[in-house]
Design a protein around this motif. Structure first.
Motif, PDB file in Angstrom:
ATOM      1  N   PHE A   1     -46.467   5.868 -73.480  1.00 48.57           N
ATOM      2  CA  PHE A   1     -46.208   6.129 -72.056  1.00 48.57           C
ATOM      3  C   PHE A   1     -46.473   4.879 -71.224  1.00 48.57           C
ATOM      4  N   ARG A   2     -47.606   4.209 -71.461  1.00 46.80           N
ATOM      5  CA  ARG A   2     -47.955   3.012 -70.690  1.00 46.80           C
ATOM      6  C   ARG A   2     -46.897   1.921 -70.857  1.00 46.80           C
ATOM      7  N   ARG A   3     -46.427   1.728 -72.086  1.00 44.49           N
ATOM      8  CA  ARG A   3     -45.450   0.661 -72.339  1.00 44.49           C
ATOM      9  C   ARG A   3     -44.096   0.972 -71.719  1.00 44.49           C
TER      10      ARG A   3
ATOM     11  N   THR B   1     -40.924 -10.432 -72.618  1.00 48.37           N
ATOM     12  CA  THR B   1     -40.382  -9.441 -73.562  1.00 48.37           C
ATOM     13  C   THR B   1     -41.463  -8.758 -74.402  1.00 48.37           C
ATOM     14  N   LEU B   2     -42.720  -9.133 -74.206  1.00 49.98           N
ATOM     15  CA  LEU B   2     -43.804  -8.590 -75.030  1.00 49.98           C
ATOM     16  C   LEU B   2     -43.851  -7.060 -75.058  1.00 49.98           C
ATOM     17  N   PRO B   3     -43.719  -6.347 -73.909  1.00 45.01           N
ATOM     18  CA  PRO B   3     -43.788  -4.880 -73.970  1.00 45.01           C
ATOM     19  C   PRO B   3     -42.686  -4.270 -74.837  1.00 45.01           C
ATOM     20  N   VAL B   4     -41.494  -4.877 -74.811  1.00 47.70           N
ATOM     21  CA  VAL B   4     -40.379  -4.374 -75.627  1.00 47.70           C
ATOM     22  C   VAL B   4     -40.665  -4.595 -77.104  1.00 47.70           C
ATOM     23  N   LEU B   5     -41.145  -5.793 -77.440  1.00 47.56           N
ATOM     24  CA  LEU B   5     -41.424  -6.125 -78.838  1.00 47.56           C
ATOM     25  C   LEU B   5     -42.570  -5.275 -79.380  1.00 47.56           C
ATOM     26  N   MET B   6     -43.593  -5.029 -78.553  1.00 48.29           N
ATOM     27  CA  MET B   6     -44.708  -4.175 -78.984  1.00 48.29           C
ATOM     28  C   MET B   6     -44.249  -2.751 -79.241  1.00 48.29           C
ATOM     29  N   ASP B   7     -43.164  -2.374 -78.575  1.00 46.12           N
ATOM     30  CA  ASP B   7     -42.616  -1.031 -78.733  1.00 46.12           C
ATOM     31  C   ASP B   7     -41.676  -0.941 -79.934  1.00 46.12           C
ATOM     32  N   GLY B   8     -41.486  -2.067 -80.628  1.00 45.05           N
ATOM     33  CA  GLY B   8     -40.638  -2.080 -81.807  1.00 45.05           C
ATOM     34  C   GLY B   8     -39.161  -1.961 -81.515  1.00 45.05           C
ATOM     35  N   ARG B   9     -38.760  -2.379 -80.291  1.00 44.12           N
ATOM     36  CA  ARG B   9     -37.359  -2.267 -79.905  1.00 44.12           C
ATOM     37  C   ARG B   9     -36.733  -3.638 -79.731  1.00 44.12           C
ATOM     38  N   ALA B  10     -35.406  -3.677 -79.772  1.00 38.77           N
ATOM     39  CA  ALA B  10     -34.681  -4.937 -79.587  1.00 38.77           C
ATOM     40  C   ALA B  10     -34.666  -5.309 -78.111  1.00 38.77           C
TER      41      ALA B  10
ATOM     42  N   GLN C   1     -47.055 -15.653 -61.725  1.00 39.81           N
ATOM     43  CA  GLN C   1     -46.961 -14.291 -61.209  1.00 39.81           C
ATOM     44  C   GLN C   1     -45.536 -13.751 -61.343  1.00 39.81           C
ATOM     45  N   ARG C   2     -44.531 -14.622 -61.224  1.00 36.99           N
ATOM     46  CA  ARG C   2     -43.153 -14.197 -61.461  1.00 36.99           C
ATOM     47  C   ARG C   2     -42.970 -13.722 -62.900  1.00 36.99           C
ATOM     48  N   VAL C   3     -43.590 -14.422 -63.837  1.00 38.05           N
ATOM     49  CA  VAL C   3     -43.516 -14.008 -65.246  1.00 38.05           C
ATOM     50  C   VAL C   3     -44.158 -12.633 -65.418  1.00 38.05           C
ATOM     51  N   SER C   4     -45.302 -12.418 -64.775  1.00 39.91           N
ATOM     52  CA  SER C   4     -45.967 -11.116 -64.905  1.00 39.91           C
ATOM     53  C   SER C   4     -45.118 -10.000 -64.292  1.00 39.91           C
ATOM     54  N   ILE C   5     -44.376 -10.316 -63.223  1.00 38.04           N
ATOM     55  CA  ILE C   5     -43.455  -9.334 -62.643  1.00 38.04           C
ATOM     56  C   ILE C   5     -42.320  -9.043 -63.623  1.00 38.04           C
ATOM     57  N   GLY C   6     -41.781 -10.097 -64.235  1.00 38.61           N
ATOM     58  CA  GLY C   6     -40.732  -9.907 -65.233  1.00 38.61           C
ATOM     59  C   GLY C   6     -41.193  -9.032 -66.379  1.00 38.61           C
ATOM     60  N   ARG C   7     -42.413  -9.274 -66.848  1.00 41.68           N
ATOM     61  CA  ARG C   7     -42.973  -8.451 -67.930  1.00 41.68           C
ATOM     62  C   ARG C   7     -43.089  -6.993 -67.501  1.00 41.68           C
ATOM     63  N   ALA C   8     -43.503  -6.774 -66.241  1.00 43.97           N
ATOM     64  CA  ALA C   8     -43.653  -5.403 -65.741  1.00 43.97           C
ATOM     65  C   ALA C   8     -42.315  -4.686 -65.620  1.00 43.97           C
ATOM     66  N   LEU C   9     -41.244  -5.439 -65.355  1.00 43.98           N
ATOM     67  CA  LEU C   9     -39.924  -4.835 -65.147  1.00 43.98           C
ATOM     68  C   LEU C   9     -39.078  -4.746 -66.410  1.00 43.98           C
ATOM     69  N   MET C  10     -39.468  -5.465 -67.453  1.00 40.52           N
ATOM     70  CA  MET C  10     -38.603  -5.619 -68.626  1.00 40.52           C
ATOM     71  C   MET C  10     -38.237  -4.284 -69.263  1.00 40.52           C
ATOM     72  N   ASN C  11     -39.169  -3.349 -69.279  1.00 37.33           N
ATOM     73  CA  ASN C  11     -38.919  -2.051 -69.918  1.00 37.33           C
ATOM     74  C   ASN C  11     -38.282  -1.042 -68.967  1.00 37.33           C
ATOM     75  N   ALA C  12     -37.897  -1.497 -67.753  1.00 33.69           N
ATOM     76  CA  ALA C  12     -37.336  -0.602 -66.733  1.00 33.69           C
ATOM     77  C   ALA C  12     -38.217   0.634 -66.548  1.00 33.69           C
TER      78      ALA C  12
END
Length: 227
Positions: A82-84, A107-116, A148-159
């Protein structure tokens, strides 16, 4: 349409004479796509509330519903998923992995989730966040605003369904602070992200759709700034 529903939320740390009631019977709802600013003095419970909304810290009592799902009815494994997938977290001090470059951190959250990785979404975020050409830079090669822009990108990557930001401009100068706020507002409009931001900055709070004020773990003000 309602995205988030908080019912009678309380959080107590310690016990006996050392008991601290960080949140005390907090209830509110948030509509999908709304930009909410949470304000209040230090120690009022703002960060505790944000961590509970994001599935990082469990409440002592009460419930959090996200998109119709009882967040804390899930076991630990499902809560991590849920968090990811449903929550994007942005912190004051970026929390980037120092040995990973810009692309890898985003892209770390996506990769941790095992997705492309959705390459189209990644490239769009790099463009929106003005990080093109820096994809292979490490965090220590970036300015504070760029990190901080990178951290925003990480937060948005998984939509995610909701983006939670804890003092996202607290470590930046005024120019970079306003740029970060504009990027958060852009994500709120462009991606219909529900955005909840903790801030001590009244100027930032007044740019939100709604302001919630906390004091001593209770909501003391709930004001719609713009309908």
């Amino acid at each position: 349409m309602e995205l988030l529903k908080v019912e009678h939320l309380s959080k107590i740390y310690g016990s006996g004479d050392g008991e601290v009631r960080a949140l005390d019977d907090v209830s509110f709802t948030v509509e999908r796509g709304q930009f909410v600013a949470i304000i209040g003095p230090s120690g009022s419970g703002k960060s505790t509330l944000l961590h509970i909304l994001g599935g990082v810290d469990r409440p002592t009592s009460g419930t959090v519903w996200m998109d119709g799902q009882d967040v804390y009815a899930q076991n630990s494994d499902h809560l991590a998923i849920f968090r990811r997938r449903q929550v994007g977290l942005i912190y004051q001090f970026y929390n980037l992995i120092p040995v990973l470059d810009v692309r890898e951190n985003i892209t770390l959250p996506v990769l941790m989730d095992g997705r492309a990785v959705n390459e189209d979404r990644l490239q769009e975020l790099l463009t929106v966040l003005n990080l093109r050409g820096r994809e292979h830079h490490l965090p220590n090669q970036l300015s504070g605003g760029q990190q901080q822009r990178v951290s925003i990108g990480r937060a948005l990557m998984n939509a995610p369904a909701v983006v939670l930001a804890d003092e996202p401009t607290g470590n930046l100068d005024s120019r970079n602070s306003q740029e970060i706020v504009e990027l958060l507002k852009l994500s709120n409009r462009r991606y219909r992200q529900t955005l909840i931001v903790i801030t001590h900055d009244e100027h930032i709070a007044l740019q939100a759709d709604r302001i919630l004020a906390l004091e001593d773990g209770r909501i003391t003000r709930d004001e719609v700034v713009r309908p």
